[in-house]
Design a protein around this motif. Structure first.
Motif, PDB file in Angstrom:
ATOM      1  N   ALA A 139      61.179  59.027  64.100  1.00 46.75           N
ATOM      2  CA  ALA A 139      59.998  58.722  63.298  1.00 46.75           C
ATOM      3  C   ALA A 139      59.112  57.708  64.009  1.00 46.75           C
ATOM      4  CB  ALA A 139      60.425  58.193  61.932  1.00 46.75           C
ATOM      5  N   THR A 140      59.732  56.671  64.576  1.00 44.84           N
ATOM      6  CA  THR A 140      58.950  55.655  65.290  1.00 44.84           C
ATOM      7  C   THR A 140      58.250  56.245  66.500  1.00 44.84           C
ATOM      8  OG1 THR A 140      60.519  53.946  64.584  1.00 44.84           O
ATOM      9  CG2 THR A 140      59.084  53.414  66.438  1.00 44.84           C
ATOM     10  N   ASP A 141      58.969  57.102  67.253  1.00 41.61           N
ATOM     11  CA  ASP A 141      58.359  57.726  68.419  1.00 41.61           C
ATOM     12  C   ASP A 141      57.220  58.666  68.021  1.00 41.61           C
ATOM     13  OD1 ASP A 141      60.092  56.369  70.049  1.00 41.61           O
ATOM     14  OD2 ASP A 141      61.533  58.012  70.188  1.00 41.61           O
ATOM     15  N   SER A 142      57.353  59.348  66.906  1.00 38.88           N
ATOM     16  CA  SER A 142      56.284  60.237  66.437  1.00 38.88           C
ATOM     17  C   SER A 142      55.039  59.439  66.074  1.00 38.88           C
ATOM     18  CB  SER A 142      56.766  61.054  65.232  1.00 38.88           C
ATOM     19  OG  SER A 142      57.837  61.904  65.590  1.00 38.88           O
ATOM     20  N   LEU A 143      55.234  58.287  65.448  1.00 37.83           N
ATOM     21  CA  LEU A 143      54.099  57.436  65.116  1.00 37.83           C
ATOM     22  C   LEU A 143      53.391  56.962  66.380  1.00 37.83           C
ATOM     23  CD1 LEU A 143      52.484  55.872  62.944  1.00 37.83           C
ATOM     24  CD2 LEU A 143      54.137  54.010  63.208  1.00 37.83           C
ATOM     25  N   LEU A 145      53.512  58.414  69.280  1.00 37.44           N
ATOM     26  CA  LEU A 145      52.923  59.586  69.926  1.00 37.44           C
ATOM     27  C   LEU A 145      51.589  59.944  69.270  1.00 37.44           C
ATOM     28  CD1 LEU A 145      53.503  61.622  72.173  1.00 37.44           C
ATOM     29  CD2 LEU A 145      54.647  63.065  70.477  1.00 37.44           C
ATOM     30  N   GLY A 146      51.529  59.832  67.933  1.00 38.86           N
ATOM     31  CA  GLY A 146      50.270  60.099  67.242  1.00 38.86           C
ATOM     32  C   GLY A 146      49.184  59.121  67.652  1.00 38.86           C
ATOM     33  N   ARG A 147      49.560  57.866  67.860  1.00 40.37           N
ATOM     34  CA  ARG A 147      48.584  56.866  68.289  1.00 40.37           C
ATOM     35  C   ARG A 147      48.052  57.193  69.683  1.00 40.37           C
ATOM     36  NH1 ARG A 147      51.720  52.772  68.142  1.00 40.37           N
ATOM     37  NH2 ARG A 147      51.400  52.317  65.922  1.00 40.37           N
ATOM     38  N   SER A 148      48.937  57.617  70.578  1.00 39.41           N
ATOM     39  CA  SER A 148      48.510  57.951  71.943  1.00 39.41           C
ATOM     40  C   SER A 148      47.640  59.205  71.953  1.00 39.41           C
ATOM     41  CB  SER A 148      49.734  58.154  72.841  1.00 39.41           C
ATOM     42  OG  SER A 148      50.502  56.971  72.930  1.00 39.41           O
ATOM     43  N   TYR A 149      47.998  60.219  71.160  1.00 40.99           N
ATOM     44  CA  TYR A 149      47.157  61.417  71.062  1.00 40.99           C
ATOM     45  C   TYR A 149      45.761  61.062  70.541  1.00 40.99           C
ATOM     46  CZ  TYR A 149      50.986  64.753  71.894  1.00 40.99           C
ATOM     47  OH  TYR A 149      51.998  65.496  72.455  1.00 40.99           O
ATOM     48  N   THR A 150      45.694  60.167  69.582  1.00 38.19           N
ATOM     49  CA  THR A 150      44.400  59.759  69.036  1.00 38.19           C
ATOM     50  C   THR A 150      43.546  59.094  70.106  1.00 38.19           C
ATOM     51  OG1 THR A 150      45.386  59.434  66.839  1.00 38.19           O
ATOM     52  CG2 THR A 150      43.271  58.373  67.266  1.00 38.19           C
ATOM     53  N   ALA A 151      44.160  58.256  70.928  1.00 37.52           N
ATOM     54  CA  ALA A 151      43.415  57.604  72.002  1.00 37.52           C
ATOM     55  C   ALA A 151      42.878  58.611  73.009  1.00 37.52           C
ATOM     56  CB  ALA A 151      44.300  56.579  72.711  1.00 37.52           C
ATOM     57  N   ASN A 163      52.276  63.688  60.918  1.00 35.18           N
ATOM     58  CA  ASN A 163      52.937  64.371  59.794  1.00 35.18           C
ATOM     59  C   ASN A 163      54.447  64.446  60.026  1.00 35.18           C
ATOM     60  OD1 ASN A 163      50.752  64.970  58.024  1.00 35.18           O
ATOM     61  ND2 ASN A 163      50.074  66.588  59.416  1.00 35.18           N
ATOM     62  N   ARG A 164      54.856  64.611  61.275  1.00 30.72           N
ATOM     63  CA  ARG A 164      56.290  64.609  61.580  1.00 30.72           C
ATOM     64  C   ARG A 164      56.885  63.236  61.294  1.00 30.72           C
ATOM     65  NH1 ARG A 164      55.815  66.827  66.013  1.00 30.72           N
ATOM     66  NH2 ARG A 164      55.819  65.071  67.461  1.00 30.72           N
ATOM     67  N   CYS A 165      56.114  62.184  61.584  1.00 29.86           N
ATOM     68  CA  CYS A 165      56.567  60.832  61.253  1.00 29.86           C
ATOM     69  C   CYS A 165      56.755  60.677  59.745  1.00 29.86           C
ATOM     70  CB  CYS A 165      55.569  59.808  61.780  1.00 29.86           C
ATOM     71  SG  CYS A 165      55.897  58.110  61.268  1.00 29.86           S
ATOM     72  N   LEU A 166      55.811  61.193  58.944  1.00 32.20           N
ATOM     73  CA  LEU A 166      55.921  61.090  57.486  1.00 32.20           C
ATOM     74  C   LEU A 166      57.140  61.842  56.966  1.00 32.20           C
ATOM     75  CD1 LEU A 166      52.177  61.495  56.410  1.00 32.20           C
ATOM     76  CD2 LEU A 166      53.571  59.417  56.336  1.00 32.20           C
ATOM     77  N   ASP A 167      57.496  62.937  57.614  1.00 33.26           N
ATOM     78  CA  ASP A 167      58.665  63.719  57.174  1.00 33.26           C
ATOM     79  C   ASP A 167      59.976  63.001  57.497  1.00 33.26           C
ATOM     80  OD1 ASP A 167      56.995  65.695  56.253  1.00 33.26           O
ATOM     81  OD2 ASP A 167      57.097  66.879  58.107  1.00 33.26           O
ATOM     82  N   GLU A 174      55.817  52.191  58.265  1.00 33.70           N
ATOM     83  CA  GLU A 174      55.486  53.317  59.138  1.00 33.70           C
ATOM     84  C   GLU A 174      54.727  54.394  58.375  1.00 33.70           C
ATOM     85  OE1 GLU A 174      58.970  53.193  62.593  1.00 33.70           O
ATOM     86  OE2 GLU A 174      59.030  54.723  61.011  1.00 33.70           O
ATOM     87  N   ALA A 175      55.120  54.651  57.127  1.00 35.09           N
ATOM     88  CA  ALA A 175      54.414  55.651  56.324  1.00 35.09           C
ATOM     89  C   ALA A 175      52.965  55.227  56.083  1.00 35.09           C
ATOM     90  CB  ALA A 175      55.137  55.865  55.001  1.00 35.09           C
ATOM     91  N   PHE A 176      52.753  53.941  55.796  1.00 32.91           N
ATOM     92  CA  PHE A 176      51.389  53.458  55.584  1.00 32.91           C
ATOM     93  C   PHE A 176      50.562  53.595  56.866  1.00 32.91           C
ATOM     94  CE2 PHE A 176      48.403  49.919  56.041  1.00 32.91           C
ATOM     95  CZ  PHE A 176      47.560  50.166  54.974  1.00 32.91           C
ATOM     96  N   GLN A 177      51.154  53.235  58.000  1.00 32.08           N
ATOM     97  CA  GLN A 177      50.425  53.336  59.258  1.00 32.08           C
ATOM     98  C   GLN A 177      50.068  54.784  59.567  1.00 32.08           C
ATOM     99  OE1 GLN A 177      49.247  50.925  61.169  1.00 32.08           O
ATOM    100  NE2 GLN A 177      50.060  49.326  59.820  1.00 32.08           N
ATOM    101  N   ALA A 178      50.993  55.701  59.321  1.00 37.00           N
ATOM    102  CA  ALA A 178      50.727  57.115  59.589  1.00 37.00           C
ATOM    103  C   ALA A 178      49.602  57.641  58.698  1.00 37.00           C
ATOM    104  CB  ALA A 178      52.000  57.928  59.386  1.00 37.00           C
ATOM    105  N   ARG A 179      49.645  57.330  57.409  1.00 42.68           N
ATOM    106  CA  ARG A 179      48.593  57.800  56.499  1.00 42.68           C
ATOM    107  C   ARG A 179      47.239  57.160  56.839  1.00 42.68           C
ATOM    108  NH1 ARG A 179      49.605  60.857  52.212  1.00 42.68           N
ATOM    109  NH2 ARG A 179      51.773  61.278  51.626  1.00 42.68           N
ATOM    110  N   LYS A 180      47.259  55.908  57.220  1.00 40.65           N
ATOM    111  CA  LYS A 180      46.020  55.239  57.610  1.00 40.65           C
ATOM    112  C   LYS A 180      45.402  55.930  58.829  1.00 40.65           C
ATOM    113  CE  LYS A 180      44.415  50.771  59.417  1.00 40.65           C
ATOM    114  NZ  LYS A 180      44.052  51.324  60.740  1.00 40.65           N
TER     115      LYS A 180
END
Length: 737
Positions: A139-143, A145-151, A163-167, A174-180
């Motif tokens: 979950a932490t790595d997915s979060l 990874l999402g940050r790096s993809y966004t950059a 979404n994988r992080c939320l699952d 972590e859930a708040f950061q992912a939704r944000k």
């Protein structure tokens, strides 16, 4: 017992084991536990030392692989990214455990993120997918990874990772950061409904009950970006009304200021919101940002408020243009004076029928003022009264003060200058407690020469004003008994020259203020239409000063950069590049923009002296010889740029090389007095100010140097609840006390 005490107890126990049982089979375990404990206590240098001892002394230990990972993490925490990368690169081939390999890739991804290399971070994080490890780490790595993809602007991949992080995650944070981040992605694509759909469900989820404030701020952020700005301000105001003092409340005030400034163009409201940030309990960094934003808005407001008064004053001068009996071009005694013959493109073309071009701003409430180094541009509410010409057509013009034109005038000037100089010397001589003239320090010698020069210039101006008064009195006598020797009376500025100078001065101020407004709308408010309006208004003012050339260059660059009218923009830059009257630095800037060869610099006597002084410094000469060179440079013109640089160099050498703090204090006081509007003047004022706290910085140098190491360790610690130790920036003035 709190966690800090627990970690400290563990370190003490392991320390006793190392001390009394150095050959125990548990030594490697003790080193590992001590390293992790130091890391948890954020004592990263000691943590790194323990992990290094473990891998060096016990390379075959079962903890050796993870110790290398922890060592790299300790280096990352100290911002030693290159060394951490080197440690992992050297040890990675030796790792056999999948968990250790995953930890290595994860740490290297963190290093890549910190180095602003998101593509490398993605490479390392994607390699972890093929390694089996627990759910929380996935979950932490997915979060991440999402940050790096966004950059990298890979929005679809970022959504998939988040979404994988939320699952997978069981962490509320972590859930708040992912939704944000998902809401930010939707907002960047103007998907208002999708953005709010990511945030609203958290308001009714009990897991996020302690994060309602942060959720409200994120909802306000979405509303501010792609929704209704007035609704965003109301939402954030409602949050601030019930929120307690702290960072969240300060952020809400700061966001309101941004919305009012950027989307509503309500600059007065924006400044009020920025001013409220500090009192809401903001961190030091946020306070500084809010203070800077408020200053920028106030600067813009001040410029916009001055423009109408300046415009009316200039128009009043033009409407009441008097009819002079003696045109300037008929005078035969001042061949070097400015001709009064109208010329194309010059202020001299103005007449009584000239009208100042009126250009309405797209937003009449807007105001500007940034990046202004001119100190004589401030115009208060009395400016109209100051330029009223109905009572006196030929007022005195201080700016026209010049040196006397004959021997009799020079004699009077010298006598005034000598009187001022003697008074100044008397003040210096009386500084000694015994009444005996004392030897001046190098810094005081510089200050003495500066004050003498200023006094001499002031005496010349006063003598010239007295001379002009005598000329006016003589004009009255002329009607009865003209002077027997007319050639012996020097002719000062005529009424035409004085009136023309007033018009030029007012035009220059109006142009400069329009440029300030344009810079505000360009750099702060991000309103290009208003930027162009004020640049065009600046060009419409009849003016021929340096400010007018600045307006040409600034408008040309904006037209080219915004692709509004590139052909006209290049034509404006060509005008500046080829104009001999334009400032050389501005000409070189435009020539560089046009791809032309820059003009060679003109080396003045003082710039050559400054270059020689710097060469003396680099050649390894003695400090006394270097200071003498800088003193000679400053004595040529102490209030010029070269003079300022010379005084700063003298102050630095006296303070840090010679440790002559009395002399350095005198030099800093001179800098603060001679350059009050310089950004460096605040540094000098701070250095000589009284200390504002009772601290070790009130000790003398001799006492402080004996305890230098303990003082360094003390200042490296963070302030506790009592405010001790105080932050370094609050400890002003010890150097010269």
């Amino acid at each position: 017992m709190g966690p800090i005490q627990q970690y400290q107890g563990i370190i003490q126990s392991c320390g006793k084991l190392l001390e009394f049982y150095p050959k125990s089979k548990w030594i490697d375990d003790a080193l590992m536990v001590m390293g992790i404990s130091y890391y948890r206590l954020q004592d990263f240098p000691r943590a790194e030392r323990k992990f290094t001892e473990l891998v060096t002394i016990f390379p075959k230990s079962r903890h050796a692989e993870m110790a290398s990972i922890w060592r790299a993490r300790s280096l990352v925490a100290q911002s030693k990214l290159d060394l951490a990368e080197q440690v992992l690169a050297n040890e990675e081939s030796k790792f056999t455990s999948p968990g250790v390999k995953a930890a290595s890739y994860r740490t290297r991804a963190e290093i890549s993120e910190a180095s602003n290399q998101p593509s490398e971070a993605v490479t390392f994080l994607e390699q972890i997918r093929n390694i089996s490890y627990d759910r929380a780490e996935k979950a932490t790595d997915s979060l991440r990874l999402g940050r790096s993809y966004t950059a990298l602007s890979r929005n679809d991949d970022a959504r998939s990772a988040l979404n994988r992080c939320l699952d997978l995650t069981r962490s509320t944070d972590e859930a708040f950061q992912a939704r944000k981040m998902l809401a930010d992605l939707a907002a960047s694509e103007n998907k208002y409904v999708d953005a709010k759909a990511q945030l609203i469900p958290m308001r009714t989820d009990r897991r996020f009950s302690e994060m309602l404030g942060k959720i409200d701020i994120e909802l306000g952020r979405v509303e501010a970006r792609i929704g209704d700005p007035e609704t965003a301000i109301r939402m954030l105001e409602h949050f601030c009304a019930s929120a307690t003092q702290g960072e969240d409340k300060a952020i809400a005030y700061f966001m309101q200021g941004e919305v009012a400034r950027d989307r509503l163009a309500q600059f007065v409201l924006a400044k009020a919101k920025f001013d409220s940030v500090a009192g809401a309990g903001a961190s030091r960094a946020l306070q500084d940002s809010a203070r800077q934003a408020a200053a920028q808005v106030q600067s813009g407001l001040s410029a916009l408020e001055r423009i109408p008064a300046l415009k009316d004053s200039l128009q009043l001068l033009l409407d009441n243009w008097p009819q002079f009996e003696e045109p300037l071009e008929q005078r035969n005694d001042s061949s070097d004076s400015t001709e009064y013959t109208p010329q194309s493109g010059s202020l001299d073309t103005v007449s009584a029928n000239t009208q100042i071009a009126t250009v309405e701003s797209p937003d009449s409430s807007a105001v500007m003022t940034v990046d202004s180094s001119t100190t004589d541009l401030a115009v208060d509410s009395t400016v109209a009264a100051q330029v009223d010409i109905t009572e006196d057509v030929a007022p005195q013009m201080d700016t026209l003060a010049a040196a006397p034109e004959n021997e009799s005038m020079a004699g009077s000037t010298d006598s005034v200058s000598a009187a001022v100089d003697s008074n100044f010397i008397a003040v210096v001589d009386d500084a000694g407690s015994d009444g005996v003239e004392r030897e001046l320090s190098p810094a005081e010698m510089i200050a003495d020469s500066i004050m003498r020069e200023l006094a001499r210039q002031d005496s010349i101006k006063r003598a010239e004003r007295a001379h002009q008064d005598s000329l006016r009195m003589a004009s009255v006598v002329d009607s009865v008994a003209p002077p027997s020797n007319e050639a012996s009376v020097p002719k000062g500025p005529t009424e035409a020259e004085q009136y023309l100078e007033r018009v030029r001065s007012m035009s220059r101020r109006l142009v400069s203020t329009h440029l300030e407004a344009a810079s505000f709308f360009d750099l702060v408010a991000r309103n290009m239409d208003s930027t162009l309006v004020h640049l065009e208004a600046a060009l419409a003012v009849p003016d021929s000063s340096d400010e007018h050339w600045r307006a040409y260059a600034q408008l040309g660059m904006v037209l080219i950069e915004q692709d509004a009218d590139a052909e006209r923009g290049r034509a404006l830059l060509q005008d500046v590049a080829g104009a001999d009257a334009a400032p050389r630095a501005l000409r070189n800037t435009t020539r560089q923009k046009l791809g032309l060869e820059e003009l060679p610099p003109i080396e003045t006597e003082q710039s050559a002296a400054l270059r020689r002084a710097e060469q003396t410094l680099l050649s390894g000469s003695s400090i006394e010889e270097v200071i003498t060179s800088y003193q000679e440079t400053a004595q040529i013109d102490s209030v010029s740029l070269e003079g300022c640089r010379s005084l700063h160099a003298i102050a630095f050498l006296q303070e840090f090389k010679m440790r002559d703090y009395d002399a350095a204090r005198s030099t800093h006081e001179a800098l603060a007095r001679l350059f009050p509007d310089s950004s460096f003047a605040q540094v000098s004022r701070t250095k000589v100010a009284e200390p504002d706290t009772n601290s070790i910085f009130l000790l003398s140098d001799a006492v402080l140097e004996s305890t230098y190491q303990p003082a360094s360790e003390l200042l490296s610690a963070e302030s506790d609840s009592t405010g001790w130790p105080p932050e370094i920036e609050t400890l002003r003035g010890r150097r010269f006390r």
